[in-house]
Design a protein around this motif. Structure first.
Motif, PDB file in Angstrom:
ATOM      1  N   MET A   1      20.393 -10.430  15.679  1.00  0.00           N
ATOM      2  CA  MET A   1      21.533 -10.456  14.770  1.00  0.00           C
ATOM      3  C   MET A   1      21.964 -11.890  14.467  1.00  0.00           C
ATOM      4  SD  MET A   1      23.897  -7.393  16.387  1.00  0.00           S
ATOM      5  CE  MET A   1      23.514  -7.817  18.098  1.00  0.00           C
ATOM      6  N   GLY A   2      22.424 -12.092  13.230  1.00  0.00           N
ATOM      7  CA  GLY A   2      23.001 -13.359  12.819  1.00  0.00           C
ATOM      8  C   GLY A   2      24.232 -13.086  11.973  1.00  0.00           C
ATOM      9  N   MET A   3      25.024 -14.126  11.695  1.00  0.00           N
ATOM     10  CA  MET A   3      26.265 -13.898  10.961  1.00  0.00           C
ATOM     11  C   MET A   3      26.616 -15.083  10.058  1.00  0.00           C
ATOM     12  SD  MET A   3      30.161 -13.307  12.383  1.00  0.00           S
ATOM     13  CE  MET A   3      29.732 -11.910  13.430  1.00  0.00           C
ATOM     14  N   PHE A   4      27.089 -14.735   8.849  1.00  0.00           N
ATOM     15  CA  PHE A   4      27.742 -15.692   7.962  1.00  0.00           C
ATOM     16  C   PHE A   4      29.241 -15.443   8.072  1.00  0.00           C
ATOM     17  CE2 PHE A   4      23.765 -14.325   5.876  1.00  0.00           C
ATOM     18  CZ  PHE A   4      23.073 -15.523   5.846  1.00  0.00           C
ATOM     19  N   SER A   5      30.040 -16.479   8.279  1.00  0.00           N
ATOM     20  CA  SER A   5      31.476 -16.282   8.486  1.00  0.00           C
ATOM     21  C   SER A   5      32.254 -17.501   8.013  1.00  0.00           C
ATOM     22  CB  SER A   5      31.761 -16.031   9.976  1.00  0.00           C
ATOM     23  OG  SER A   5      33.145 -15.978  10.243  1.00  0.00           O
TER      24      SER A   5
ATOM     25  N   THR B   1      27.313  -9.998   7.082  1.00  0.00           N
ATOM     26  CA  THR B   1      27.615 -10.837   5.934  1.00  0.00           C
ATOM     27  C   THR B   1      28.712 -10.204   5.096  1.00  0.00           C
ATOM     28  OG1 THR B   1      26.551 -11.922   4.032  1.00  0.00           O
ATOM     29  CG2 THR B   1      25.660  -9.778   4.672  1.00  0.00           C
ATOM     30  N   GLY B   2      28.798 -10.525   3.842  1.00  0.00           N
ATOM     31  CA  GLY B   2      29.785  -9.951   2.941  1.00  0.00           C
ATOM     32  C   GLY B   2      29.421 -10.277   1.509  1.00  0.00           C
ATOM     33  N   GLY B   3      29.846  -9.401   0.653  1.00  0.00           N
ATOM     34  CA  GLY B   3      31.062  -8.619   0.690  1.00  0.00           C
ATOM     35  C   GLY B   3      32.262  -9.566   0.766  1.00  0.00           C
ATOM     36  N   GLY B   4      32.971  -9.396   1.865  1.00  0.00           N
ATOM     37  CA  GLY B   4      34.084 -10.245   2.215  1.00  0.00           C
ATOM     38  C   GLY B   4      33.785 -10.991   3.500  1.00  0.00           C
TER      39      GLY B   4
ATOM     40  N   ASN C   1       0.826  -1.219   0.000  1.00  0.00           N
ATOM     41  CA  ASN C   1       0.000   0.000   0.000  1.00  0.00           C
ATOM     42  C   ASN C   1       0.858   1.265   0.000  1.00  0.00           C
ATOM     43  OD1 ASN C   1      -2.999  -0.752   0.236  1.00  0.00           O
ATOM     44  ND2 ASN C   1      -2.062  -2.094   1.760  1.00  0.00           N
ATOM     45  N   ASN C   2       2.106   1.107  -0.456  1.00  0.00           N
ATOM     46  CA  ASN C   2       3.019   2.240  -0.675  1.00  0.00           C
ATOM     47  C   ASN C   2       3.257   3.084   0.571  1.00  0.00           C
ATOM     48  OD1 ASN C   2       3.216   1.665  -3.531  1.00  0.00           O
ATOM     49  ND2 ASN C   2       1.156   2.524  -3.732  1.00  0.00           N
ATOM     50  N   LYS C   3       3.400   2.411   1.726  1.00  0.00           N
ATOM     51  CA  LYS C   3       3.619   3.139   2.975  1.00  0.00           C
ATOM     52  C   LYS C   3       5.068   3.093   3.469  1.00  0.00           C
ATOM     53  CE  LYS C   3      -1.152   2.664   4.587  1.00  0.00           C
ATOM     54  NZ  LYS C   3      -2.058   2.151   5.654  1.00  0.00           N
ATOM     55  N   ASN C   4       5.969   2.514   2.703  1.00  0.00           N
ATOM     56  CA  ASN C   4       7.399   2.527   2.992  1.00  0.00           C
ATOM     57  C   ASN C   4       7.747   1.981   4.383  1.00  0.00           C
ATOM     58  OD1 ASN C   4      10.135   2.998   2.461  1.00  0.00           O
ATOM     59  ND2 ASN C   4      10.074   4.998   3.478  1.00  0.00           N
ATOM     60  N   PRO C   5       7.516   0.704   4.641  1.00  0.00           N
ATOM     61  CA  PRO C   5       7.907   0.133   5.936  1.00  0.00           C
ATOM     62  C   PRO C   5       9.420   0.079   6.074  1.00  0.00           C
ATOM     63  CG  PRO C   5       7.315  -1.607   4.408  1.00  0.00           C
ATOM     64  CD  PRO C   5       6.955  -0.311   3.733  1.00  0.00           C
ATOM     65  N   SER C   6       9.899   0.090   7.313  1.00  0.00           N
ATOM     66  CA  SER C   6      11.316  -0.196   7.544  1.00  0.00           C
ATOM     67  C   SER C   6      11.581  -1.636   7.118  1.00  0.00           C
ATOM     68  CB  SER C   6      11.664  -0.029   9.023  1.00  0.00           C
ATOM     69  OG  SER C   6      11.488   1.298   9.443  1.00  0.00           O
ATOM     70  N   PRO C   7      12.780  -1.949   6.676  1.00  0.00           N
ATOM     71  CA  PRO C   7      13.090  -3.337   6.303  1.00  0.00           C
ATOM     72  C   PRO C   7      12.890  -4.289   7.479  1.00  0.00           C
ATOM     73  CG  PRO C   7      14.802  -1.836   5.547  1.00  0.00           C
ATOM     74  CD  PRO C   7      13.920  -1.044   6.450  1.00  0.00           C
ATOM     75  N   VAL C   8      12.615  -5.539   7.160  1.00  0.00           N
ATOM     76  CA  VAL C   8      12.597  -6.575   8.190  1.00  0.00           C
ATOM     77  C   VAL C   8      14.040  -6.961   8.533  1.00  0.00           C
ATOM     78  CG1 VAL C   8      11.926  -8.948   8.745  1.00  0.00           C
ATOM     79  CG2 VAL C   8      10.366  -7.470   7.438  1.00  0.00           C
ATOM     80  N   THR C   9      14.800  -7.252   7.492  1.00  0.00           N
ATOM     81  CA  THR C   9      16.194  -7.683   7.646  1.00  0.00           C
ATOM     82  C   THR C   9      17.116  -6.738   6.881  1.00  0.00           C
ATOM     83  OG1 THR C   9      15.419  -9.981   7.632  1.00  0.00           O
ATOM     84  CG2 THR C   9      17.792  -9.616   7.400  1.00  0.00           C
ATOM     85  N   ILE C  10      18.180  -6.308   7.527  1.00  0.00           N
ATOM     86  CA  ILE C  10      19.229  -5.529   6.850  1.00  0.00           C
ATOM     87  C   ILE C  10      20.456  -6.424   6.695  1.00  0.00           C
ATOM     88  CG2 ILE C  10      20.808  -3.566   6.982  1.00  0.00           C
ATOM     89  CD1 ILE C  10      18.218  -2.402   6.739  1.00  0.00           C
ATOM     90  N   GLU C  11      20.953  -6.529   5.467  1.00  0.00           N
ATOM     91  CA  GLU C  11      22.210  -7.238   5.224  1.00  0.00           C
ATOM     92  C   GLU C  11      23.330  -6.198   5.299  1.00  0.00           C
ATOM     93  OE1 GLU C  11      22.253 -10.560   4.371  1.00  0.00           O
ATOM     94  OE2 GLU C  11      20.167 -10.941   3.800  1.00  0.00           O
ATOM     95  N   ILE C  12      24.282  -6.387   6.205  1.00  0.00           N
ATOM     96  CA  ILE C  12      25.379  -5.424   6.345  1.00  0.00           C
ATOM     97  C   ILE C  12      26.713  -6.106   6.098  1.00  0.00           C
ATOM     98  CG2 ILE C  12      26.557  -3.800   7.866  1.00  0.00           C
ATOM     99  CD1 ILE C  12      23.991  -3.365   9.368  1.00  0.00           C
ATOM    100  N   ASP C  13      27.497  -5.498   5.209  1.00  0.00           N
ATOM    101  CA  ASP C  13      28.839  -5.985   4.901  1.00  0.00           C
ATOM    102  C   ASP C  13      29.870  -5.133   5.638  1.00  0.00           C
ATOM    103  OD1 ASP C  13      27.416  -7.460   3.030  1.00  0.00           O
ATOM    104  OD2 ASP C  13      28.037  -6.218   1.328  1.00  0.00           O
TER     105      ASP C  13
ATOM    106  N   TRP D   1      22.124 -16.525  15.774  1.00  0.00           N
ATOM    107  CA  TRP D   1      22.686 -17.661  15.041  1.00  0.00           C
ATOM    108  C   TRP D   1      23.981 -17.252  14.354  1.00  0.00           C
ATOM    109  CZ3 TRP D   1      23.493 -16.710   9.895  1.00  0.00           C
ATOM    110  CH2 TRP D   1      22.754 -15.669   9.318  1.00  0.00           C
ATOM    111  N   ILE D   2      24.771 -18.258  14.008  1.00  0.00           N
ATOM    112  CA  ILE D   2      25.943 -18.056  13.165  1.00  0.00           C
ATOM    113  C   ILE D   2      26.095 -19.282  12.292  1.00  0.00           C
ATOM    114  CG2 ILE D   2      27.554 -19.017  14.898  1.00  0.00           C
ATOM    115  CD1 ILE D   2      29.647 -16.997  13.772  1.00  0.00           C
TER     116      ILE D   2
END
Length: 397
Positions: A117-121, A91-94, A23-35, A141-142
């Protein structure tokens, strides 16, 4: 289907934000992927972001082994804690743990917000930056990437040295498990195996390696060839043939399941698309809606549409080195312009099949097409009541 690796059901756990989005209301993201880092101390040939750090891409426009600068990293964290964000994937990125500021930022978020928070490593840097307790105390989780069943093939595949090799990573996984037990943590610790033509014969060795350890799961997923790494790739020849998955891999995965029992996890929906729909790989939607609930902040500071497009500036909504994340996210005109390019001009021609938002897109587009259908929406909401009780890590799409 898996209760952990199920983007379809995780989307259904966030129908409030889905409704806002449609409905075009611009919700905040559920998940942010950060590198936190584009640099990596391994060189996996199948890496989704190899164009950023693998040696063979040196000298290209995309090659960029940068790290997120601490000042702006901190500003980003402060911004996200002020928004209605459910989860962050490091996550990454690297390799995310190569950024010396990561531990501090994780502890800051854990202390001052309810963001999960979770992590890929790759699991090589935990001791160097004293991250064992931070990970166990702060993360939901990791998952440690292994992709091999023995030391020789692991070290060859990932191009390691004595400070980043198989023995060190296994030692760190066991140390992480012991730390979890000592601190009585509920963190989920998993190990991952990307199935490729080069390593599929080690599926059984990998399963036997971890069957008697106290990891919570062993995840298998197919290699997806990324056209974003090399735009000269012929998309008609993009993915590994269905015969490989059907005739070579499935038997071994079934054996792995027998070995691992409840520890066995697989991104089966990707394998299904690779086998069943060799033309479109399940991409029957006309909009990338999933990316609007799970964007990526690259180590270069750019806020990208998704993890697949990191490094490609034309798919950046803006840079946190110039504006706050909140300002960037609220620039609807800029975001709509980029998504119009992807959806209506390119029509996904520059997007890899089976991309990160792919499975989310399937259900989101279906909901969009049926949102005026009272019976469909009523049944969906009823279904969600049961799903939300069984899905694990529902905020990590």
């Amino acid at each position: 289907m898996s209760n952990i690796f199920n983007p379809h059901n995780k989307i259904l756990c966030h129908l409030d934000k889905v409704d806002e989005l449609l409905n075009n209301k611009n919700p905040s993201p559920v998940t942010i992927e950060i590198d936190p880092s584009n640099a990596c101390n391994h060189s996996c040939p199948f890496c989704i972001s190899g164009h950023l750090h693998l040696n063979k891409f040196k000298g290209t426009e995309l090659f960029n082994r940068t790290m997120l600068k601490k000042k702006f990293f901190k500003n980003l964290v402060d911004d996200l804690m002020s928004m209605n964000i459910e989860a962050i994937n490091w996550t990454g990125g690297g390799e995310p743990t190569m950024n010396p500021a990561l531990g501090e930022m994780i502890r800051l978020i854990n202390k001052n917000s309810k963001i999960q928070m979770g992590m890929f490593s790759n699991g090589t840097m935990f001791e160097r930056f004293n991250l064992f307790e931070t990970i166990v105390n702060c993360l939901s989780w990791i998952r440690i990437s292994m992709d091999a069943g023995n030391a020789d093939s692991y070290d060859k595949l990932r191009v390691t040295n004595k400070t980043t090799n198989f023995d060190l990573v296994v030692k760190n996984i066991l140390a992480l498990i012991e730390t979890k037990k000592r601190l009585k943590s509920n963190i989920t610790i998993g190990v991952g195996f990307v199935v490729t033509k080069e390593n599929y014969n080690e599926i059984i060795d990998f399963s036997n390696l971890f069957k008697d350890t106290e990891v919570d799961y062993c995840q298998f997923k197919p290699e997806i060839i990324q056209i974003e790494r090399d735009e000269s790739i012929d998309k008609s020849k993009e993915q590994i043939s269905s015969d490989f998955w059907l005739k070579e891999v499935l038997t071994k995965l079934n054996e792995a399941k027998n070995i691992l029992g409840d520890k066995y996890e697989c991104n089966a929906y990707k394998i299904d698309d690779l086998i069943i729909d060799v033309k479109n790989y399940g991409r029957n939607y006309k909009q990338c809606l999933g990316s609007q609930l799970q964007p990526c902040v690259g180590a270069d500071g750019n806020v990208y549409v998704c993890t697949n497009h990191r490094g490609h500036k034309k798919y950046s909504y803006g840079s946190i080195y110039e504006k706050s994340f909140k300002e960037i996210w609220n620039d609807i005109q800029k975001r709509d312009s980029i998504m119009n390019q992807i959806n209506n001009v390119e029509k996904f021609s520059n997007c890899t099949h089976l991309c990160k938002p792919h499975e989310s897109n399937k259900i989101l587009y279906q909901i969009k097409e049926n949102k005026q259908n009272y019976g469909y929406m009523r049944d969906l909401k009823e279904k969600t009541k049961n799903i939300s009780k069984t899905v694990k890590h529902k905020n990590f799409i």
